[in-house]
Design a protein around this motif. Structure first.
Motif, PDB file in Angstrom:
ATOM      1  N   TYR A  35     -12.844 -14.767 -31.234  1.00  0.00           N
ATOM      2  CA  TYR A  35     -13.613 -13.701 -30.600  1.00  0.00           C
ATOM      3  C   TYR A  35     -14.497 -14.269 -29.495  1.00  0.00           C
ATOM      4  CZ  TYR A  35     -12.579 -11.812 -35.291  1.00  0.00           C
ATOM      5  OH  TYR A  35     -11.965 -11.447 -36.465  1.00  0.00           O
ATOM      6  N   TYR A  36     -14.626 -13.496 -28.409  1.00  0.00           N
ATOM      7  CA  TYR A  36     -15.423 -13.929 -27.260  1.00  0.00           C
ATOM      8  C   TYR A  36     -16.323 -12.788 -26.802  1.00  0.00           C
ATOM      9  CZ  TYR A  36     -12.176 -17.824 -27.130  1.00  0.00           C
ATOM     10  OH  TYR A  36     -11.448 -18.931 -27.470  1.00  0.00           O
ATOM     11  N   ASP A  37     -17.627 -13.055 -26.760  1.00  0.00           N
ATOM     12  CA  ASP A  37     -18.605 -12.081 -26.272  1.00  0.00           C
ATOM     13  C   ASP A  37     -18.618 -12.148 -24.748  1.00  0.00           C
ATOM     14  OD1 ASP A  37     -20.809 -10.595 -25.512  1.00  0.00           O
ATOM     15  OD2 ASP A  37     -22.287 -11.949 -26.410  1.00  0.00           O
ATOM     16  N   VAL A  38     -17.997 -11.156 -24.112  1.00  0.00           N
ATOM     17  CA  VAL A  38     -17.917 -11.166 -22.643  1.00  0.00           C
ATOM     18  C   VAL A  38     -19.075 -10.408 -22.000  1.00  0.00           C
ATOM     19  CG1 VAL A  38     -15.416 -11.475 -22.617  1.00  0.00           C
ATOM     20  CG2 VAL A  38     -16.366  -9.152 -22.549  1.00  0.00           C
ATOM     21  N   VAL A  39     -19.936  -9.782 -22.820  1.00  0.00           N
ATOM     22  CA  VAL A  39     -21.076  -9.028 -22.275  1.00  0.00           C
ATOM     23  C   VAL A  39     -22.304  -9.917 -22.162  1.00  0.00           C
ATOM     24  CG1 VAL A  39     -22.514  -6.973 -22.497  1.00  0.00           C
ATOM     25  CG2 VAL A  39     -20.161  -6.927 -23.341  1.00  0.00           C
ATOM     26  N   ASN A  61     -19.256   1.668 -18.697  1.00  0.00           N
ATOM     27  CA  ASN A  61     -18.323   2.266 -17.742  1.00  0.00           C
ATOM     28  C   ASN A  61     -17.475   1.185 -17.090  1.00  0.00           C
ATOM     29  OD1 ASN A  61     -19.535   4.837 -18.159  1.00  0.00           O
ATOM     30  ND2 ASN A  61     -21.096   4.360 -16.632  1.00  0.00           N
ATOM     31  N   SER A  62     -16.176   1.330 -17.171  1.00  0.00           N
ATOM     32  CA  SER A  62     -15.271   0.309 -16.640  1.00  0.00           C
ATOM     33  C   SER A  62     -15.316   0.210 -15.122  1.00  0.00           C
ATOM     34  CB  SER A  62     -13.833   0.612 -17.079  1.00  0.00           C
ATOM     35  OG  SER A  62     -13.447   1.905 -16.649  1.00  0.00           O
ATOM     36  N   PHE A  63     -15.858   1.226 -14.458  1.00  0.00           N
ATOM     37  CA  PHE A  63     -15.888   1.239 -12.987  1.00  0.00           C
ATOM     38  C   PHE A  63     -17.229   0.775 -12.423  1.00  0.00           C
ATOM     39  CE2 PHE A  63     -16.447   5.453 -14.875  1.00  0.00           C
ATOM     40  CZ  PHE A  63     -17.744   5.765 -14.480  1.00  0.00           C
ATOM     41  N   ASP A  64     -18.157   0.365 -13.293  1.00  0.00           N
ATOM     42  CA  ASP A  64     -19.484  -0.052 -12.832  1.00  0.00           C
ATOM     43  C   ASP A  64     -19.444  -1.441 -12.176  1.00  0.00           C
ATOM     44  OD1 ASP A  64     -20.799   2.239 -13.492  1.00  0.00           O
ATOM     45  OD2 ASP A  64     -21.678   1.491 -15.351  1.00  0.00           O
ATOM     46  N   LEU A  95     -17.590  -7.190 -13.498  1.00  0.00           N
ATOM     47  CA  LEU A  95     -16.858  -7.769 -12.367  1.00  0.00           C
ATOM     48  C   LEU A  95     -16.182  -9.081 -12.783  1.00  0.00           C
ATOM     49  CD1 LEU A  95     -19.367  -7.156  -9.416  1.00  0.00           C
ATOM     50  CD2 LEU A  95     -17.372  -5.785 -10.071  1.00  0.00           C
ATOM     51  N   LYS A  96     -16.877  -9.869 -13.623  1.00  0.00           N
ATOM     52  CA  LYS A  96     -16.284 -11.115 -14.116  1.00  0.00           C
ATOM     53  C   LYS A  96     -15.065 -10.820 -14.991  1.00  0.00           C
ATOM     54  CE  LYS A  96     -17.459 -15.434 -16.498  1.00  0.00           C
ATOM     55  NZ  LYS A  96     -18.529 -16.256 -17.109  1.00  0.00           N
ATOM     56  N   LEU A  97     -15.169  -9.769 -15.820  1.00  0.00           N
ATOM     57  CA  LEU A  97     -14.054  -9.379 -16.685  1.00  0.00           C
ATOM     58  C   LEU A  97     -12.858  -8.909 -15.855  1.00  0.00           C
ATOM     59  CD1 LEU A  97     -12.924  -8.851 -19.529  1.00  0.00           C
ATOM     60  CD2 LEU A  97     -14.061  -6.607 -19.474  1.00  0.00           C
ATOM     61  N   VAL A  98     -13.119  -8.126 -14.819  1.00  0.00           N
ATOM     62  CA  VAL A  98     -12.035  -7.666 -13.939  1.00  0.00           C
ATOM     63  C   VAL A  98     -11.365  -8.865 -13.265  1.00  0.00           C
ATOM     64  CG1 VAL A  98     -11.478  -6.331 -11.851  1.00  0.00           C
ATOM     65  CG2 VAL A  98     -13.045  -5.378 -13.558  1.00  0.00           C
ATOM     66  N   ALA A  99     -12.163  -9.820 -12.795  1.00  0.00           N
ATOM     67  CA  ALA A  99     -11.606 -11.013 -12.143  1.00  0.00           C
ATOM     68  C   ALA A  99     -10.755 -11.822 -13.120  1.00  0.00           C
ATOM     69  CB  ALA A  99     -12.729 -11.871 -11.579  1.00  0.00           C
ATOM     70  N   PHE A 100     -11.228 -11.964 -14.371  1.00  0.00           N
ATOM     71  CA  PHE A 100     -10.459 -12.681 -15.389  1.00  0.00           C
ATOM     72  C   PHE A 100      -9.143 -11.961 -15.666  1.00  0.00           C
ATOM     73  CE2 PHE A 100      -9.366 -13.394 -19.885  1.00  0.00           C
ATOM     74  CZ  PHE A 100      -9.276 -14.775 -19.910  1.00  0.00           C
ATOM     75  N   THR A 101      -9.210 -10.633 -15.720  1.00  0.00           N
ATOM     76  CA  THR A 101      -8.008  -9.837 -15.962  1.00  0.00           C
ATOM     77  C   THR A 101      -7.014  -9.985 -14.818  1.00  0.00           C
ATOM     78  OG1 THR A 101      -9.340  -8.258 -17.241  1.00  0.00           O
ATOM     79  CG2 THR A 101      -7.172  -7.512 -16.524  1.00  0.00           C
ATOM     80  N   LYS A 102      -7.506 -10.020 -13.611  1.00  0.00           N
ATOM     81  CA  LYS A 102      -6.625 -10.270 -12.461  1.00  0.00           C
ATOM     82  C   LYS A 102      -5.933 -11.630 -12.586  1.00  0.00           C
ATOM     83  CE  LYS A 102      -8.859  -7.402  -8.885  1.00  0.00           C
ATOM     84  NZ  LYS A 102      -7.683  -6.719  -8.299  1.00  0.00           N
ATOM     85  N   ARG A 137      -8.162  -0.954 -13.513  1.00  0.00           N
ATOM     86  CA  ARG A 137      -8.988  -1.345 -12.366  1.00  0.00           C
ATOM     87  C   ARG A 137      -8.482  -2.647 -11.751  1.00  0.00           C
ATOM     88  NH1 ARG A 137     -15.646  -2.114 -12.318  1.00  0.00           N
ATOM     89  NH2 ARG A 137     -15.783  -2.907 -10.162  1.00  0.00           N
ATOM     90  N   ALA A 138      -8.107  -3.606 -12.589  1.00  0.00           N
ATOM     91  CA  ALA A 138      -7.602  -4.881 -12.090  1.00  0.00           C
ATOM     92  C   ALA A 138      -6.275  -4.720 -11.353  1.00  0.00           C
ATOM     93  CB  ALA A 138      -7.444  -5.870 -13.247  1.00  0.00           C
ATOM     94  N   MET A 139      -5.571  -3.610 -11.653  1.00  0.00           N
ATOM     95  CA  MET A 139      -4.300  -3.328 -10.981  1.00  0.00           C
ATOM     96  C   MET A 139      -4.500  -2.369  -9.804  1.00  0.00           C
ATOM     97  SD  MET A 139      -1.729  -3.156 -14.261  1.00  0.00           S
ATOM     98  CE  MET A 139      -0.208  -3.486 -13.348  1.00  0.00           C
ATOM     99  N   ASP A 140      -5.778  -2.177  -9.437  1.00  0.00           N
ATOM    100  CA  ASP A 140      -6.148  -1.472  -8.198  1.00  0.00           C
ATOM    101  C   ASP A 140      -5.817   0.024  -8.191  1.00  0.00           C
ATOM    102  OD1 ASP A 140      -7.183  -3.855  -7.034  1.00  0.00           O
ATOM    103  OD2 ASP A 140      -5.142  -4.457  -6.516  1.00  0.00           O
ATOM    104  N   VAL A 141      -5.895   0.673  -9.376  1.00  0.00           N
ATOM    105  CA  VAL A 141      -5.808   2.129  -9.402  1.00  0.00           C
ATOM    106  C   VAL A 141      -7.183   2.705  -9.748  1.00  0.00           C
ATOM    107  CG1 VAL A 141      -3.349   2.238  -9.929  1.00  0.00           C
ATOM    108  CG2 VAL A 141      -5.000   2.150 -11.811  1.00  0.00           C
ATOM    109  N   LYS A 142      -7.380   3.970  -9.467  1.00  0.00           N
ATOM    110  CA  LYS A 142      -8.680   4.615  -9.663  1.00  0.00           C
ATOM    111  C   LYS A 142      -9.034   4.723 -11.148  1.00  0.00           C
ATOM    112  CE  LYS A 142     -11.232   8.935  -8.857  1.00  0.00           C
ATOM    113  NZ  LYS A 142     -11.156  10.314  -8.331  1.00  0.00           N
TER     114      LYS A 142
END
Length: 251
Positions: free
Chosen positions: A56-60, A82-85, A91-98, A120-125
């Motif tokens: 387990y990893y605490d990403v927050v 909110n995933s779009f915040d 932002l770090k989580l989105v970058a890791f997902t990318k 979001r990482a796949m660039d859709v709304k």
């Protein structure tokens, strides 16, 4: 013997009240789901029950992440956030997902908020839905691929979201939809599987969330009463957990 399935669970939130007292964190909620899913595979598919190695990893708060060479799959949990915040940890989580999407060995699983982060990482709304909250046990209409992966004709699954992925990324196979959410699940063979719902949730967990959010005024009386009326309905969470493991194991 086959080696254990090494799955990193990225905890994107912390449980409340009785759920926190029982499980500690959402990693253990998913541990219960995946262990039940492994049992399901052994009984329904006739395969040797897969051994699980979960970290387990605490990403927050800690913003901790696994080394990709140490894992076979990464699972992103749900969250009240909110995933779009633009919060730094999001932002770090989105970058890791990318980064995960850019490589080809480690597989990706997303649940609710995690499903949205992958969108979001796949660039859709990804944004708030204009159809309101979707809560408690809800039917998910499955596509042909959804029926194949989950092994049921229609999926009953706990929901707890007001945000949605608006459109399917062009590279994914849709898994299903519901009255309030068109993008209920995404799939790319050997790459990713997601669901907007919460296969890991139980009636107790969702009842506590409904009561807490009603008390805080987040849920209207109507949303609360509607959710409570369905909170103890049977659901197919274990079938989804089994599908996650099947996805990690598939050649």
């Amino acid at each position: 013997m086959k080696p254990p399935l090494r799955i990193a669970i990225l905890e994107c939130d912390t449980p409340i009240g009785k759920t926190k007292a029982k499980y500690g964190g959402y990693g253990n909620v998913f541990k219960a789901l995946l262990e039940a899913g492994a049992e399901h595979l052994a009984q329904k598919d006739g395969v040797t029950k897969p051994e699980l190695e979960l970290e387990y990893y605490d990403v927050v708060g800690a913003q901790a992440y696994p080394k990709l060479e140490d894992v076979d799959a990464v699972l992103l949990t749900g969250s009240r956030h909110n995933s779009f915040d633009p919060d730094p940890w999001i932002l770090k989580l989105v970058a890791f997902t990318k980064d995960l999407l850019a490589q080809t060995r480690v597989r990706l699983i997303g649940v609710c908020f995690g499903h949205q982060i992958i969108g979001r990482a796949m660039d859709v709304k990804v944004d708030r839905s204009d159809k309101g909250w979707e809560v408690s046990v809800t039917p998910m209409r499955l596509t042909g691929k959804g029926r194949e992966l989950f092994g049921v004709q229609e999926l009953e699954i706990h929901q707890m979201h007001h945000d949605i992925v608006y459109t399917y990324p062009p590279s994914v196979i849709p898994l299903g939809d519901s009255d309030r959410c068109e993008v209920q699940g995404m799939y790319i063979k050997d790459r990713l599987i997601t669901v907007q719902g919460h296969p890991e949730f139980t009636g107790d967990i969702v009842e506590e969330l409904l009561e807490n959010r009603h008390d805080k005024g987040i849920f209207t009386d109507g949303v609360y009463e509607d959710g409570m009326a369905r909170v103890r309905k049977p659901h197919d969470g274990v079938a989804v957990g089994a599908a996650f493991l099947r996805f990690v194991m598939e050649d």
